[in-house]
Design an enzyme around this catalytic site. Structure first.
Site, short mmCIF file in Angstrom:
data_model
loop_
_atom_site.label_atom_id
_atom_site.label_comp_id
_atom_site.label_asym_id
_atom_site.label_seq_id
_atom_site.Cartn_x
_atom_site.Cartn_y
_atom_site.Cartn_z
N ARG A 72 36.01 42.56 33.43
CA ARG A 72 37.24 42.88 34.17
C ARG A 72 38.48 42.82 33.27
NH1 ARG A 72 36.93 42.12 39.88
NH2 ARG A 72 34.94 42.98 40.57
N ASP A 76 47.97 38.88 51.16
CA ASP A 76 47.06 38.82 50.03
C ASP A 76 47.82 38.20 48.86
OD1 ASP A 76 44.20 40.38 49.46
OD2 ASP A 76 45.32 39.95 47.63
#
Length: 297
Positions: free
Chosen positions: A62, A166
């Site tokens: 990632r 979030d």
């Protein structure tokens, strides 16, 4: 309006050209164990994310393209940046890269069926829903479609709203734009697509945008579930799905109890079906896999 309604010019997404950097990133220096542990510790102490040893390949894959884009020679340099006082916003970028998860509309449809049944039974005049790990907004807008239908049918009142939160600022910006690849709406019925979505044309072909009449019921904000939560409730329904996988067991329990302080007694909590029941101090009654009622004290 037809699903093929042309969007206003300001609503069309800009077409971006992306470079594929994955192959070059593989040639970079490896993520050493001690550096991985330091990154994992930073994420855990800062925002509660837990990365066990077997997650090292995921973390490396990632972050590697980002390192290359910034011109860093190795993960040690990147760690120094995100751990520093002057990270220039890079810590948030790292969080975004490490927490992005697959999402789509009406995921785990049994939860929406249960919610519809509960609301049809209660017929509430007002309703407050919290999508506590809203990601790109698919969950929040799926819920909005259901509630809008129930309002039209007279099974709930017109006073309803959804809050999506979030930790990632990037996904929240995307959620506010409410523009999605049509593949993500594969579980949305044709009737709902016609009622609530605009289909892109020309440069926006293959995309859909949620119509303003639905978006006006939904708002988004940034929130870290691993720190004390301001009094943002109370809510009648809370979705906390597919986020607990990022936390270790003690943090999972703390997060669930913290979130449940914002849920009304007799309110409904939804967790990811595969996440099971998380041990917590707050009394819960099991309704279905991943669905719980907060027991009135």
């Amino acid at each position: 309006p037809s699903t093929s309604t042309r969007w206003p010019t300001c609503a069309r997404p800009r077409r971006r050209r992306w470079r594929h950097e994955g192959h070059d990133a593989q040639a970079m220096t490896a993520l050493h164990d001690n550096t991985f542990r330091a990154i994992a510790e930073l994420m855990h102490t800062s925002i509660g994310l837990s990365f066990a040893a077997h997650k090292k390949p995921l973390v490396a894959s990632r972050l590697a393209p980002r390192l290359q884009r910034l011109g860093f020679d190795g993960f040690e340099d990147y760690l120094a940046l995100i751990a520093g006082n002057d990270d220039q916003g890079e810590f948030q970028v790292a969080v975004d890269l490490l927490t992005t998860n697959e999402t789509y509309f009406f995921r785990e449809p049994a939860h929406y069926e249960l919610l519809e049944q509960e609301l049809a039974r209660k017929r509430p005049a007002s309703l407050r829903v919290w999508s506590a790990a809203s990601s790109f907004g698919d969950e929040a807008y799926s819920t909005a479609m259901l509630l809008a239908d129930l309002q039209t049918q007279g099974r709930i009142g017109d006073d309803w709203s959804i809050l999506g939160t979030d930790i990632s600022d990037r996904v929240l910006r995307s959620a506010s734009q409410a523009i999605y690849p049509q593949e993500r709406l594969r579980n949305v019925s044709p009737e709902r697509l016609k009622r609530y979505c605009w289909r892109g044309e020309g440069e926006a072909e293959g995309l859909s945008q949620i119509q303003p009449k639905l978006r006006e019921h939904v708002r988004f904000g940034q929130l870290n579930l691993c720190v004390p939560i301001d009094d943002i409730g109370p809510f009648d329904v809370v979705f906390l799905r597919n986020v607990l996988i990022y936390f270790d067991p003690p943090t999972k329990a703390e997060v669930v109890d913290r979130v449940l302080t914002q849920l009304r007694p007799d309110g409904i909590l939804f967790l990811g079906t595969a996440e099971g029941r998380v041990p917590c101090r707050t009394p819960l009654k099991v309704l279905a896999p991943g669905a719980f009622r907060k027991v009135a004290g």
